[in-house]
Design an enzyme around this catalytic site. Structure first.
Site, PDB file in Angstrom:
ATOM      1  N   ASN A   1      36.295  31.308 -31.452  1.00 27.88           N
ATOM      2  CA  ASN A   1      36.925  29.987 -31.542  1.00 27.88           C
ATOM      3  C   ASN A   1      36.189  29.057 -32.500  1.00 27.88           C
ATOM      4  OD1 ASN A   1      38.984  30.574 -29.666  1.00 27.88           O
ATOM      5  ND2 ASN A   1      37.509  30.314 -27.999  1.00 27.88           N
ATOM      6  N   ARG A   4      56.073  42.981 -13.498  1.00 30.22           N
ATOM      7  CA  ARG A   4      54.619  42.965 -13.238  1.00 30.22           C
ATOM      8  C   ARG A   4      53.811  43.775 -14.250  1.00 30.22           C
ATOM      9  NH1 ARG A   4      56.392  43.410  -7.765  1.00 30.22           N
ATOM     10  NH2 ARG A   4      56.464  41.326  -6.893  1.00 30.22           N
ATOM     11  N   LYS A  47      36.255  41.859 -34.393  1.00 30.80           N
ATOM     12  CA  LYS A  47      37.021  41.394 -33.231  1.00 30.80           C
ATOM     13  C   LYS A  47      36.956  42.433 -32.121  1.00 30.80           C
ATOM     14  CE  LYS A  47      40.389  38.879 -31.163  1.00 30.80           C
ATOM     15  NZ  LYS A  47      41.453  37.917 -31.230  1.00 30.80           N
ATOM     16  N   HIS A  89      42.116  22.466 -33.404  1.00 34.39           N
ATOM     17  CA  HIS A  89      43.204  22.188 -32.458  1.00 34.39           C
ATOM     18  C   HIS A  89      43.485  20.695 -32.362  1.00 34.39           C
ATOM     19  CE1 HIS A  89      42.908  26.263 -30.149  1.00 34.39           C
ATOM     20  NE2 HIS A  89      43.734  26.326 -31.166  1.00 34.39           N
ATOM     21  N   HIS A 145      37.831  25.978 -33.943  1.00 32.81           N
ATOM     22  CA  HIS A 145      39.077  25.745 -33.217  1.00 32.81           C
ATOM     23  C   HIS A 145      39.078  24.430 -32.438  1.00 32.81           C
ATOM     24  CE1 HIS A 145      39.908  29.771 -34.490  1.00 32.81           C
ATOM     25  NE2 HIS A 145      41.025  29.849 -33.806  1.00 32.81           N
ATOM     26  N   LYS A 176      45.045  38.653 -25.844  1.00 40.13           N
ATOM     27  CA  LYS A 176      45.432  37.299 -25.426  1.00 40.13           C
ATOM     28  C   LYS A 176      46.924  37.132 -25.692  1.00 40.13           C
ATOM     29  CE  LYS A 176      41.257  34.512 -25.850  1.00 40.13           C
ATOM     30  NZ  LYS A 176      40.606  33.399 -26.570  1.00 40.13           N
ATOM     31  N   ARG A 185      32.926  36.082 -26.532  1.00 38.93           N
ATOM     32  CA  ARG A 185      34.257  36.007 -27.171  1.00 38.93           C
ATOM     33  C   ARG A 185      34.570  34.589 -27.631  1.00 38.93           C
ATOM     34  NH1 ARG A 185      39.967  38.988 -25.610  1.00 38.93           N
ATOM     35  NH2 ARG A 185      41.163  38.000 -27.271  1.00 38.93           N
ATOM     36  N   GLU A 241      36.547  36.474 -22.132  1.00 37.91           N
ATOM     37  CA  GLU A 241      35.904  35.270 -22.677  1.00 37.91           C
ATOM     38  C   GLU A 241      35.024  34.552 -21.653  1.00 37.91           C
ATOM     39  OE1 GLU A 241      38.283  33.229 -25.638  1.00 37.91           O
ATOM     40  OE2 GLU A 241      37.368  31.346 -25.026  1.00 37.91           O
ATOM     41  N   HIS A 265      48.209  26.626 -38.562  1.00 38.82           N
ATOM     42  CA  HIS A 265      47.049  26.885 -37.694  1.00 38.82           C
ATOM     43  C   HIS A 265      45.821  27.278 -38.524  1.00 38.82           C
ATOM     44  CE1 HIS A 265      44.642  28.236 -34.332  1.00 38.82           C
ATOM     45  NE2 HIS A 265      44.532  29.433 -34.882  1.00 38.82           N
ATOM     46  N   GLU A 274      40.866  32.868 -40.902  1.00 39.43           N
ATOM     47  CA  GLU A 274      40.366  33.651 -39.761  1.00 39.43           C
ATOM     48  C   GLU A 274      39.525  34.826 -40.252  1.00 39.43           C
ATOM     49  OE1 GLU A 274      40.749  32.699 -36.636  1.00 39.43           O
ATOM     50  OE2 GLU A 274      42.632  31.581 -36.455  1.00 39.43           O
TER      51      GLU A 274
HETATM   52  N1  GLY Z   1      41.688  34.224 -31.088  1.00 37.67           N
HETATM   53  C1  GLY Z   1      40.528  34.196 -30.293  1.00 37.67           C
HETATM   54  C2  GLY Z   1      40.424  35.330 -29.347  1.00 37.67           C
HETATM   55  O1  GLY Z   1      41.213  36.245 -29.389  1.00 37.67           O
HETATM   56  O2  GLY Z   1      39.556  35.318 -28.525  1.00 37.67           O
END
Ligand code: GLY
Length: 374
Positions: free
Chosen positions: A251, A127, A233, A258, A254, A149, A247, A243, A272, A191
Site C-alpha cells: 500500500n 459460498r 507480489k 486514496h 495508497h 483481494k 503485505r 495483511e 488510481h 504499481e
Molecule cells: N493491492 C495491495 C494488495 O494486494 O495487498
C-alpha cells in the site's frame, strides 16, 4: 522457441491454495489448455466488460472452445460504478441464471474492476466457487489479479466490502496490453515502480533506465517488469496472505493516493495509478521531512515517477489546491487506520519501505500545507 513457450511461471505459495501466475505473450491463445484442468464441468462463465469483450472476447472464446470448454459470457458495463452492490447483485443473478454450481469455474477477464467484482462474486456465490484471472491491464497484471483481494465499493469508499478469495490460476498475457491507452500504461507503471520503491533497489535502478521501454511495451522490458512485479507480489502474499503485517507494504503511496482519489471522485480526472504515483512521491517526501529517509532518495523517487509522465505533487493533480483537513479526514477513514490512529507506509531509503503506525496527524497536516494544500 515460440513466444508462448517462453512464458514465465511464478508460484504463489499458499499451501493447498497455491497457484501459478503465468506471464508472457500469446497466453490468450493457450488459455483453453491452461484453464481446462480447473473446469471440472468443461465450461466456464467468463465475466468481462464491454470494452475488453469487444477487443479480445472472440480470441478467448475460440481458445477455450478449442480445448472443449463451453463459454458462458457475462459482459458488464465498464467502469468503477459496476463495482457496487448493484453490480454484484446483477452479476450473481446472472451466474445463478446460468445455473452454475460449485463444480463450475468463473473466469475474470478484464482490468481491476472486473477482477475485483468477479472475484468477490466467486467468493460468495454458493459460498464459494473457483475462479481464474485473465487480467488485461498492466495494473491488474502486476497487482490486483494476484493475491486474492476481491471487493466492491460502497458510497462510503472504495473496496470496503470484500473477501480474500484466491484464484486458481492467473494468466497475464502481455499481448493484450497492446490495446491499452498510453495513459492506462502509465497508471499501471505506478504499481510497477512501487515494487522497486518498497523492496528492490536494483529493480528500481533498472526501471530508471528501462522505464521508457516498459511504457513503450518493448517485449523484453515489459516481460521483465511484469514478471519481477508478480514475483515480489507473490512472495509477499505467500508470507502474509491476509495483511497482518508485511503485505501492507504493497500500500505504499495508497494513503495519500486514496485521499486524492476521494477528493477527485474516483473517475477519469485522476486514475488510481496516477493517484498512487503522486502518493508515492508524497510518502517519500513525508519520510524525508520526518527525518526517516535521505532527502536525495525522495528527490530521486519523484524524478523516476515524473519521468514516466506521472504526477508527483499536489499541484499536478486536478482539483489543486486541496483542503488539508479534508485530505486528513479521508486518511482517517483508510482501511489501514486502526482505532483512529493513522498508518502510513513510509521509507527509510529507496527499496526499503516500512509500516509506520501511529503517525502524528499534526505532522501530516503541516506536511500537506507545505506541499500546497490549504
Ligand atoms: N493491492 C495491495 C494488495 O494486494 O495487498
Amino acid at each position: 522457441m515460440t513466444a508462448a513457450a517462453q512464458a514465465a511461471r511464478v508460484g504463489v505459495g499458499l499451501g493447498d491454495r497455491a497457484y501459478d501466475v503465468l506471464v508472457g505473450a500469446g497466453l490468450l491463445e493457450r488459455a483453453g489448455a491452461l484453464i481446462a484442468p480447473f473446469a471440472r464441468r468443461r465450461r466456464t462463465a467468463v465475466v468481462s466488460d464491454e470494452t475488453v469483450w469487444r477487443l479480445h472476447g472472440q480470441r478467448l472464446t475460440a481458445a477455450l472452445e478449442a480445448a472443449g470448454l463451453a463459454v458462458l459470457p457475462v459482459v458488464v458495463a465498464p467502469g468503477e460504478q459496476t463495482k457496487s452492490f448493484a453490480g454484484l447483485a446483477d452479476l450473481t443473478d446472472r451466474l445463478l441464471a446460468l445455473e452454475l454450481d460449485r463444480g463450475d469455474l468463473v473466469t475474470a477477464f478484464g482490468g481491476g474492476v472486473v477482477g475485483d467484482l468477479a472475484g468477490f462474486a466467486a467468493a460468495i456465490y454458493k459460498r464459494g466457487i473457483d475462479f481464474v484471472q485473465i487480467p488485461t491491464t498492466l495494473l491488474a497484471q502486476v497487482d490486483s489479479s494476484v493475491g486474492g483481494k476481491t471487493a466492491i465499493d460502497t458510497p462510503r469508499g472504495k473496496n470496503l466490502v470484500g473477501a480474500f478469495h484466491q484464484p486458481r490460476l492467473v494468466l497475464a498475457d502481455l499481448d493484450v496490453l497492446g490495446t491499452l491507452s498510453d495513459r492506462e500504461m502509465r497508471a499501471g507503471y505506478a504499481e510497477v515502480i512501487k515494487y522497486g520503491f518498497l523492496g528492490d533497489f536494483a529493480f528500481f535502478e533498472w526501471l530508471e533506465t528501462n522505464g521508457a521501454a516498459v511504457l513503450a511495451r518493448e517485449p523484453v522490458a515489459l516481460s521483465r517488469a511484469v514478471t519481477r512485479s508478480v514475483e515480489m507480489k507473490a512472495e509477499i502474499v505467500a508470507q502474509d496472505e491476509t495483511e497482518q503485517g508485511r503485505r501492507a507494504l504493497l500500500n505504499l503511496g495508497h494513503t495519500f493516493g486514496h485521499a486524492l482519489e476521494s477528493e477527485t471522485g474516483y473517475g477519469a480526472a485522476l486514475l488510481h495509478g496516477e493517484a498512487i504515483a503522486a502518493g508515492q512521491a508524497l510518502a517519500f517526501r513525508f519520510s524525508a521531512a520526518q527525518g526517516l529517509c535521505p532527502s536525495q532518495d525522495a528527490t530521486r523517487a519523484a524524478a523516476a515517477v515524473a519521468a514516466a509522465g506521472l504526477p508527483t505533487t499536489l499541484a499536478d493533480v486536478p482539483g489543486h489546491p486541496f483542503d488539508a483537513l479534508r485530505l486528513l479526514g479521508h486518511m482517517a477513514q483508510d482501511k489501514k487506520a486502526e482505532g483512529g490512529r493513522l498508518t502510513f507506509i513510509l521509507a527509510r531509503a529507496l527499496g526499503e519501505a516500512f509500516v509506520a503506525k501511529d503517525v502524528d496527524a499534526g505532522a501530516v497536516l503541516d506536511f500537506l500545507r507545505r506541499e500546497g494544500a490549504v
